[in-house]
Design an enzyme around this catalytic site. Structure first.
Site, PDB file in Angstrom:
ATOM      1  N   SER A  56      75.332  11.417   9.157  1.00 53.65           N
ATOM      2  CA  SER A  56      75.813  10.727   7.952  1.00 53.65           C
ATOM      3  C   SER A  56      76.669   9.553   8.387  1.00 53.65           C
ATOM      4  CB  SER A  56      76.678  11.668   7.112  1.00 53.65           C
ATOM      5  OG  SER A  56      77.336  10.943   6.088  1.00 53.65           O
ATOM      6  N   TYR A 113      83.095  17.668   5.992  1.00 57.23           N
ATOM      7  CA  TYR A 113      81.725  17.139   6.112  1.00 57.23           C
ATOM      8  C   TYR A 113      81.661  16.084   7.214  1.00 57.23           C
ATOM      9  CZ  TYR A 113      77.407  14.796   4.612  1.00 57.23           C
ATOM     10  OH  TYR A 113      76.156  14.242   4.558  1.00 57.23           O
TER      11      TYR A 113
HETATM   12  P1  NAI Z   1      69.835  18.125  -0.314  1.00 55.39           P
HETATM   13  O1  NAI Z   1      70.974  18.969  -0.703  1.00 55.39           O
HETATM   14  O2  NAI Z   1      69.025  17.451  -1.368  1.00 55.39           O
HETATM   15  O3  NAI Z   1      68.855  18.938   0.647  1.00 55.39           O
HETATM   16  C1  NAI Z   1      69.360  19.670   1.737  1.00 55.39           C
HETATM   17  C2  NAI Z   1      68.392  20.761   2.100  1.00 55.39           C
HETATM   18  O4  NAI Z   1      68.968  21.515   3.160  1.00 55.39           O
HETATM   19  C3  NAI Z   1      68.138  21.734   0.925  1.00 55.39           C
HETATM   20  O5  NAI Z   1      66.758  21.922   0.739  1.00 55.39           O
HETATM   21  C4  NAI Z   1      68.843  23.002   1.369  1.00 55.39           C
HETATM   22  O6  NAI Z   1      68.240  24.188   0.899  1.00 55.39           O
HETATM   23  C5  NAI Z   1      68.743  22.887   2.889  1.00 55.39           C
HETATM   24  N1  NAI Z   1      69.734  23.738   3.563  1.00 55.39           N
HETATM   25  C6  NAI Z   1      71.051  23.822   3.313  1.00 55.39           C
HETATM   26  N2  NAI Z   1      71.612  24.768   4.084  1.00 55.39           N
HETATM   27  C7  NAI Z   1      70.612  25.285   4.849  1.00 55.39           C
HETATM   28  C8  NAI Z   1      70.551  26.289   5.849  1.00 55.39           C
HETATM   29  N3  NAI Z   1      71.641  26.992   6.195  1.00 55.39           N
HETATM   30  N4  NAI Z   1      69.373  26.538   6.448  1.00 55.39           N
HETATM   31  C9  NAI Z   1      68.266  25.846   6.086  1.00 55.39           C
HETATM   32  N5  NAI Z   1      68.252  24.918   5.132  1.00 55.39           N
HETATM   33  C10 NAI Z   1      69.418  24.622   4.529  1.00 55.39           C
HETATM   34  O7  NAI Z   1      70.427  17.034   0.687  1.00 55.39           O
HETATM   35  P2  NAI Z   1      69.884  15.617   1.180  1.00 55.39           P
HETATM   36  O8  NAI Z   1      70.650  14.595   0.449  1.00 55.39           O
HETATM   37  O9  NAI Z   1      68.417  15.588   1.215  1.00 55.39           O
HETATM   38  O10 NAI Z   1      70.481  15.630   2.654  1.00 55.39           O
HETATM   39  C11 NAI Z   1      69.704  15.853   3.812  1.00 55.39           C
HETATM   40  C12 NAI Z   1      70.582  15.579   5.013  1.00 55.39           C
HETATM   41  O11 NAI Z   1      71.029  14.222   4.959  1.00 55.39           O
HETATM   42  C13 NAI Z   1      71.830  16.442   5.061  1.00 55.39           C
HETATM   43  O12 NAI Z   1      72.092  16.818   6.400  1.00 55.39           O
HETATM   44  C14 NAI Z   1      72.912  15.526   4.519  1.00 55.39           C
HETATM   45  O13 NAI Z   1      74.170  15.879   4.997  1.00 55.39           O
HETATM   46  C15 NAI Z   1      72.442  14.184   5.046  1.00 55.39           C
HETATM   47  N6  NAI Z   1      72.953  13.043   4.299  1.00 55.39           N
HETATM   48  C16 NAI Z   1      72.702  12.881   2.963  1.00 55.39           C
HETATM   49  C17 NAI Z   1      73.234  11.799   2.287  1.00 55.39           C
HETATM   50  C18 NAI Z   1      73.005  11.570   0.829  1.00 55.39           C
HETATM   51  O14 NAI Z   1      73.652  10.654   0.262  1.00 55.39           O
HETATM   52  N7  NAI Z   1      72.134  12.298   0.161  1.00 55.39           N
HETATM   53  C19 NAI Z   1      74.055  10.783   2.981  1.00 55.39           C
HETATM   54  C20 NAI Z   1      74.251  11.052   4.378  1.00 55.39           C
HETATM   55  C21 NAI Z   1      73.725  12.141   4.997  1.00 55.39           C
END
Ligand code: NAI
Length: 265
Positions: free
Chosen positions: A142, A155
């Site tokens: 991130s 985070y």
């Molecule tokens: P999201 O919340 O839409 O999806 C995250 C996915 O990770 C979900 O499907 C969830 O079930 C899965 N997950 C969570 N804990 C888990 C575990 N213990 N084992 C397996 N799966 C698990 O999030 P998004 O936005 O798609 O984020 C994806 C990545 O990008 C994350 O690492 C997030 O921190 C990072 N990110 C997102 C940003 C944003 O603005 N959306 C900005 C910067 C980084």
């Protein structure tokens, strides 16, 4: 080579694949010819993804916080499907809180997924990639890892740890031709981002997005110079580039995909 064949014959593992950025990475890899093992702890979300991509996609439940489960899954994938060429760490959670109110369990849960999870998956993949002398690991971190943000200490610290872990791993395995890089997105339109806005009491999503784009002096946030919130596909493009042979001489790199939000030189 045409873009849709770039990953033909390659096998990729993606965590956090059920939605958001992980789903976008998975779809893009499949579209460019890869076989993908899509993993997530959200089984229903995985089923929805698998229904859209019956070919070349294997959906497997996985909680990345469980090292034994990760090792068992990677071993089983290699035995039954084939050697992993690419591993992408996308699973992540965000629990925002000022440090003075931060609960121990939220700190621990954040690190368990965002940092320990990256260790578990990267270690299991790297061991095998080193033996074969090839492979690419990409971790989605991130831009909060590189700039202080209010309410995001746990985070941001967990992501900064994941970035440095990935660089150190990359250094250790470089001699075997295994590359390790990170992609650091800024605000991206996913459920995670929308939950953050909802938590802040923002019901008008367009207004919430506008404020992120414009910036907020009260929380010391610059806006987004490119004037838009990222789409998950924007982040997926960067992940695929680093995972591909086009990036064959790139390792230990941290690629920011944040529209300039952190004003990086
Ligand atoms: P999201 O919340 O839409 O999806 C995250 C996915 O990770 C979900 O499907 C969830 O079930 C899965 N997950 C969570 N804990 C888990 C575990 N213990 N084992 C397996 N799966 C698990 O999030 P998004 O936005 O798609 O984020 C994806 C990545 O990008 C994350 O690492 C997030 O921190 C990072 N990110 C997102 C940003 C944003 O603005 N959306 C900005 C910067 C980084």
């Amino acid at each position: 080579m045409s873009p849709d064949a770039e990953f033909r014959g390659r096998l990729a593992l993606v965590t956090g694949a059920a939605r958001g950025i992980g789903a976008a990475v998975t779809r893009a890899l499949v579209a460019r010819g890869a076989r993908v093992v899509a993993t997530d702890r959200d089984v229903q979300g995985l089923d929805r993804l698998a229904a859209d991509h019956p070919e070349r996609l294997t959906a497997r439940p996985l909680d990345v916080t469980d090292p034994a489960a990760v090792e068992a899954l990677v071993a089983d994938v290699e035995r039954t499907i084939g050697p992993l060429d690419v591993a992408v760490n996308v699973a992540g959670i965000l629990r925002s809180s000022p440090v003075t109110a931060l609960r121990d369990e939220d700190w621990a849960a954040t690190f368990a997924v965002n940092t320990d999870g990256v260790l578990h998956v990267s270690r299991a993949a790297a061991r095998r990639m080193v033996e074969r002398g090839t492979g690419s690991i990409v971790t989605v971190a991130s831009n909060a890892a590189g700039i202080p943000r209010t309410g995001m200490a746990a985070y941001a610290a967990s992501k900064a740890a994941a970035v440095m872990f990935t660089k150190c791993l990359g250094l250790e395995v470089a001699a075997w031709g295994v590359r390790c890089n990170t992609v650091s997105p800024g605000s991206t339109d996913t459920d995670m981002q929308r939950a953050l806005w909802a938590e802040a009491g923002r019901t008008d999503l367009d207004a919430a997005a506008r404020q992120v784009i414009e910036g907020d002096l009260a929380t010391h946030r610059t806006g987004i110079p490119l004037g838009r919130i990222a789409a998950p596909d924007d982040v997926a493009e960067a992940v695929l580039f680093l995972a591909s042979d086009r990036a064959r001489h790139i390792t230990l790199h941290d690629l920011y995909v944040d529209g300039g939000a952190t004003l990086r030189a």
